[in-house]
Design a protein around this motif. Structure first.
Motif, PDB file in Angstrom:
ATOM      1  N   UNK A 222       0.826  -1.226   0.000  1.00  0.00           N
ATOM      2  CA  UNK A 222       0.000   0.000   0.000  1.00  0.00           C
ATOM      3  C   UNK A 222       0.851   1.263   0.000  1.00  0.00           C
ATOM      4  N   UNK A 223       2.012   1.203  -0.604  1.00  0.00           N
ATOM      5  CA  UNK A 223       2.907   2.355  -0.709  1.00  0.00           C
ATOM      6  C   UNK A 223       2.302   3.370  -1.671  1.00  0.00           C
ATOM      7  N   UNK A 224       2.311   4.626  -1.270  1.00  0.00           N
ATOM      8  CA  UNK A 224       1.604   5.665  -2.035  1.00  0.00           C
ATOM      9  C   UNK A 224       2.501   6.253  -3.138  1.00  0.00           C
ATOM     10  N   UNK A 225       2.671   5.499  -4.202  1.00  0.00           N
ATOM     11  CA  UNK A 225       3.537   5.946  -5.308  1.00  0.00           C
ATOM     12  C   UNK A 225       2.839   5.838  -6.659  1.00  0.00           C
ATOM     13  N   UNK A 226       1.525   5.898  -6.663  1.00  0.00           N
ATOM     14  CA  UNK A 226       0.786   5.708  -7.910  1.00  0.00           C
ATOM     15  C   UNK A 226       1.030   6.838  -8.914  1.00  0.00           C
ATOM     16  N   UNK A 227       1.230   8.051  -8.436  1.00  0.00           N
ATOM     17  CA  UNK A 227       1.543   9.156  -9.353  1.00  0.00           C
ATOM     18  C   UNK A 227       2.898   8.930 -10.027  1.00  0.00           C
ATOM     19  N   UNK A 228       3.846   8.400  -9.250  1.00  0.00           N
ATOM     20  CA  UNK A 228       5.170   8.113  -9.808  1.00  0.00           C
ATOM     21  C   UNK A 228       5.069   6.991 -10.835  1.00  0.00           C
ATOM     22  N   UNK A 229       4.255   6.004 -10.546  1.00  0.00           N
ATOM     23  CA  UNK A 229       4.041   4.895 -11.489  1.00  0.00           C
ATOM     24  C   UNK A 229       3.435   5.418 -12.792  1.00  0.00           C
TER      25      UNK A 229
ATOM     26  N   UNK B 296       5.250  -1.050 -18.098  1.00  0.00           N
ATOM     27  CA  UNK B 296       5.044  -2.219 -17.245  1.00  0.00           C
ATOM     28  C   UNK B 296       3.566  -2.570 -17.154  1.00  0.00           C
ATOM     29  N   UNK B 297       3.278  -3.854 -17.086  1.00  0.00           N
ATOM     30  CA  UNK B 297       1.892  -4.329 -17.052  1.00  0.00           C
ATOM     31  C   UNK B 297       1.195  -3.972 -15.748  1.00  0.00           C
TER      32      UNK B 297
ATOM     33  N   UNK C 181       5.372  -5.119 -11.006  1.00  0.00           N
ATOM     34  CA  UNK C 181       6.525  -5.329 -11.886  1.00  0.00           C
ATOM     35  C   UNK C 181       7.394  -4.080 -11.963  1.00  0.00           C
ATOM     36  N   UNK C 182       6.744  -2.925 -11.995  1.00  0.00           N
ATOM     37  CA  UNK C 182       7.496  -1.663 -12.041  1.00  0.00           C
ATOM     38  C   UNK C 182       8.301  -1.458 -10.764  1.00  0.00           C
ATOM     39  N   UNK C 183       7.682  -1.711  -9.616  1.00  0.00           N
ATOM     40  CA  UNK C 183       8.403  -1.559  -8.353  1.00  0.00           C
ATOM     41  C   UNK C 183       9.610  -2.494  -8.287  1.00  0.00           C
ATOM     42  N   UNK C 184       9.422  -3.740  -8.698  1.00  0.00           N
ATOM     43  CA  UNK C 184      10.564  -4.676  -8.694  1.00  0.00           C
ATOM     44  C   UNK C 184      11.661  -4.188  -9.624  1.00  0.00           C
ATOM     45  N   UNK C 185      11.284  -3.610 -10.744  1.00  0.00           N
ATOM     46  CA  UNK C 185      12.295  -3.117 -11.686  1.00  0.00           C
ATOM     47  C   UNK C 185      13.108  -1.985 -11.060  1.00  0.00           C
ATOM     48  N   UNK C 186      12.477  -1.175 -10.221  1.00  0.00           N
ATOM     49  CA  UNK C 186      13.194  -0.087  -9.558  1.00  0.00           C
ATOM     50  C   UNK C 186      14.254  -0.634  -8.601  1.00  0.00           C
ATOM     51  N   UNK C 187      13.891  -1.638  -7.818  1.00  0.00           N
ATOM     52  CA  UNK C 187      14.844  -2.228  -6.879  1.00  0.00           C
ATOM     53  C   UNK C 187      15.918  -2.995  -7.641  1.00  0.00           C
TER      54      UNK C 187
END
Length: 426
Positions: free
Chosen positions: A237-244, A251-252, A256-262
């Motif tokens: 529930x991390x509030x990063x939807x605007x960044x996404x 990214x689908x 998947x996008x968050x994992x790609x960042x790490x």
């Protein structure tokens, strides 16, 4: 005939000696100067015999600075002489217990236990991020020097994203703190007084800042490596939807996008470190469950929280891609624990690192040992001893790391066990 009796007596006494010495050594560690070669010969279950020819085993310990858990004490915060005295005591005790590596937490919450142009001094060191230590004291420089004088490696342990531990911490940040200079990089997570603040992993400038912070440590300090712990995304529930929406269009899904960042941070950090000095070591100590088999057929036979889906940390993927020199899964559960069995996870990770160049060490819960409940698997010290014995019987396991320093010091029986176990292998 007398010669025959004498010979039989010698054989009998030899057998008695072989049976008694291991028990005596464990109970009297620190009271005997038994040669290390003898430990190899009589080690538990006979499974570490003649280990001198094998690669040096990592026997490490975490020294935590968040909240001053291991260092420094509240009394030492404004007293350089005490800061030095406590650090020397740590090094002396680590050496006496037989550890050969320290993971020293130098950036617990976007503040530093070293001189930095990017992050302010840690409030856990000076009491205030705007205050420098007296007499230009630098804890990282000091512990590296003290450690190396005793042939103990010192690795700089950083938490890349965490800014605050609670809501009120935000009011205590130094004016030059990057979170105040760039509030658009910050995400609040949680509610009420328990709200924590994190740098947003999806912002490219955040990644660059973290990498520059690693460069700064490597260029200015003679550390043996860079170490990350298990804090990546704090939850789903991390509030990063605007960044996404801004950066994740290819990214689908947001996972998947968050994992790609790490993944990007880990890969770039590995290559950065090796470009600076190929002999430096880089590794991570992640939450031990990558994924449960019920979620992913490649996962472990467990039923707990999953790093891949909750923290967006593809820890298995980093090993397979070769982005690490080592991995230290934090297997903080007992052998036979139904939800997450230590032995099952140990074997799973041993299989993951097989045929890779990534070393496997095991993070172990020294803090759990000594539970006063006789029915607890953590009663006494046997659980830790059994786990280390299991490590040493398992292919591809090359050492262990105990969490954490003061969790050992408060338990004399556990300290004696460490002295014994750490001398089984040279």
């Amino acid at each position: 005939m007398l010669k025959g009796i004498a010979a039989k007596s010698i054989i009998f006494l030899s057998i008695i000696f072989m049976l008694i010495v291991p028990v005596y050594a464990l109970n009297n560690v620190g009271k005997t100067d038994m040669a290390k070669e003898s430990y190899n010969e009589i080690s538990a279950d006979g499974n570490i015999q003649n280990n001198n020819s094998q690669k040096k085993e990592l026997r490490a310990i975490w020294v935590a600075t968040i909240y001053g858990l291991d260092y420094p004490s509240k009394e030492a915060i404004k007293d350089v002489s005490l800061l030095k005295k406590e650090m020397i005591e740590i090094i002396d005790n680590v050496e006496e217990m037989g550890f050969n590596t320290i993971y020293f937490q130098v950036r617990p919450a976007a503040d530093a236990f070293y001189s930095s142009k990017i992050f302010p001094w840690s409030k856990y060191l000076t009491g205030d991020q705007t205050i420098s230590p007296q007499d230009n004291f630098d804890p990282l420089e000091f512990i590296v020097k003290q450690g190396h004088e005793r042939n103990i490696e010192v690795h700089a342990w950083i938490n890349p994203y965490r800014i605050t531990m609670q809501k009120s911490d935000l009011d205590e940040l130094a004016p030059n703190h990057p979170a105040l200079l760039h509030p658009e990089w910050v995400v609040a997570h949680g509610s009420g007084d328990n709200t924590k603040h994190y740098f947003n992993p999806g912002i490219p400038e955040v990644e660059q800042m973290i990498l520059e912070g690693v460069s700064e440590i490597i260029e200015n300090y003679n550390v043996d490596g860079i170490h990350l712990d298990d804090y990546f995304y704090p939850g789903t529930n991390f509030n990063d939807h605007d960044t996404y929406a801004k950066y994740g269009s290819k990214y689908d899904n947001i996972g998947d996008w968050r994992r790609s960042n790490i993944n990007s941070l880990i890969e770039k950090m590995y290559h950065l470190i090796k470009a600076k000095d190929e002999n430096l070591s880089f590794g991570v100590s992640p939450f031990a469950i990558w994924a449960n088999k019920s979620s992913n057929p490649l996962g472990s036979d467990t039923k707990g929280k999953e790093a891949y889906y909750t923290m967006y940390a593809d820890t298995r993927g980093w090993v397979k891609a070769g982005y690490l020199d080592y991995i230290i899964p934090q297997i903080y559960w007992n052998i036979g624990y139904e939800i997450a069995d230590y032995e099952k996870l140990l074997n799973w990770w041993a299989d993951v690192v097989a045929d890779t160049d990534v070393d496997l060490y095991v993070g172990q819960a020294a803090y759990r040992a000594g539970n006063p409940d006789p029915n607890s698997p953590w009663y006494g010290i046997n659980q830790i001893k059994d786990q280390v014995d299991l490590n040493r019987r398992t292919n591809n396991v090359k050492g262990y790391v105990m969490f954490r320093y003061k969790s050992l010091l408060g338990k004399p029986e556990l300290v004696n066990l460490m002295k014994y176990l750490n001398r089984l292998v040279l």
